[in-house]
Design a protein around this motif. Structure first.
Motif, short mmCIF file in Angstrom:
data_model
loop_
_atom_site.label_atom_id
_atom_site.label_comp_id
_atom_site.label_asym_id
_atom_site.label_seq_id
_atom_site.Cartn_x
_atom_site.Cartn_y
_atom_site.Cartn_z
N ILE A 81 -38.05 28.66 82.64
CA ILE A 81 -37.53 28.15 81.86
C ILE A 81 -37.65 27.82 80.24
O ILE A 81 -38.69 27.62 79.69
N PRO A 82 -37.10 28.63 79.68
CA PRO A 82 -36.78 28.07 77.55
C PRO A 82 -36.74 26.87 77.03
O PRO A 82 -36.28 25.93 77.93
N VAL A 136 -42.20 27.08 80.15
CA VAL A 136 -42.21 26.16 80.51
C VAL A 136 -42.23 27.34 81.91
O VAL A 136 -41.17 27.64 82.29
N ASN A 137 -44.07 27.95 82.94
CA ASN A 137 -43.42 28.37 84.40
C ASN A 137 -43.42 27.49 85.05
O ASN A 137 -44.22 26.66 84.74
N ILE A 138 -42.39 27.72 85.80
CA ILE A 138 -42.49 26.65 87.07
C ILE A 138 -42.53 27.57 88.59
O ILE A 138 -42.01 28.65 88.94
N GLU A 179 -46.53 31.06 76.06
CA GLU A 179 -45.56 32.41 75.61
C GLU A 179 -44.82 32.88 76.89
O GLU A 179 -45.61 32.93 77.42
N ARG A 180 -43.65 33.47 75.89
CA ARG A 180 -42.78 34.17 77.00
C ARG A 180 -44.09 34.81 78.34
O ARG A 180 -43.01 35.42 79.44
N ASP A 181 -44.89 35.97 77.54
CA ASP A 181 -45.35 37.26 78.04
C ASP A 181 -46.56 36.28 78.92
O ASP A 181 -47.88 36.91 78.89
N GLY A 182 -46.92 34.79 78.57
CA GLY A 182 -47.70 34.47 78.89
C GLY A 182 -49.66 33.58 78.41
O GLY A 182 -50.09 34.76 78.68
N SER A 183 -49.22 35.86 77.23
CA SER A 183 -50.47 35.96 76.35
C SER A 183 -51.19 34.60 74.75
O SER A 183 -52.17 34.47 75.01
#
Length: 171
Positions: free
Chosen positions: A7-8, A89-91, A109-113
């Motif tokens: 979710i952005p 937010v990753n859920i 970050e979008r890519d999880g970095s």
């Protein structure tokens, strides 16, 4: 493999505290925003028997029930500062119980970095009429199982035993 929903969320200038980064309580609002968006998103492939692809988890809960947050745990890993780009937010679901379930989250970050925070919330399904927990239906459980993934591995979780004595009681 579990489906992690991303979710952005846009950081608002008012989210920033006097130290120049997102205030710790704002992260709980980010988690809430992600949960609410997920609950209202059409289930699509997470729809099982008794649900349609256009139904949301909120539709499966219905008007007679509601969900309550029973617990939050959050670990702040990297300061997040104001920026025009969204944070993500990753859920996902980490545990299913009889009338409750847990969500896992990363604010990243979008890519999880970069992971700014990781968290967990315990959610309980409750009857509006009685105020008591209600068992998850097979349809609700199916949707939640679609999002089931690993537990959140908190880096700084305390493992020492905590006394069961109430505050102020003599041990």
């Amino acid at each position: 493999m579990a489906t992690v929903i991303q979710i952005p969320l846009q950081i608002r200038f008012g989210d920033i505290d006097s130290y120049g980064h997102v205030n710790n309580v704002v992260y709980l609002q980010y988690l809430e925003d992600a949960r609410v968006q997920l609950f209202h998103t059409p289930l699509g492939t997470a729809a099982g028997p008794g649900a349609g692809a256009a139904d949301s988890f909120e539709d499966l809960v219905g008007a007679e029930l509601f969900t309550l947050v029973g617990r939050h745990e959050i670990e702040y890993l990297v300061p997040l500062v104001f920026r025009p780009e969204p944070v993500f937010v990753n859920i996902w679901v980490t545990r299913l119980g009889g009338s409750s379930f847990d969500f896992g989250y990363t604010v990243a970050e979008r890519d999880g970095s970069v992971i700014y925070a990781q968290a967990s919330s315990g959610i309980v399904v409750v009857s509006r009429a009685t105020g008591r927990p209600v068992r998850l239906s097979a349809t609700q459980r199916h949707a939640l199982e679609t999002w089931l993934g690993e537990d959140v591995h908190f880096r700084r979780r305390q493992t020492a035993a905590v006394s069961a004595a109430p505050l102020g009681a003599k041990a």
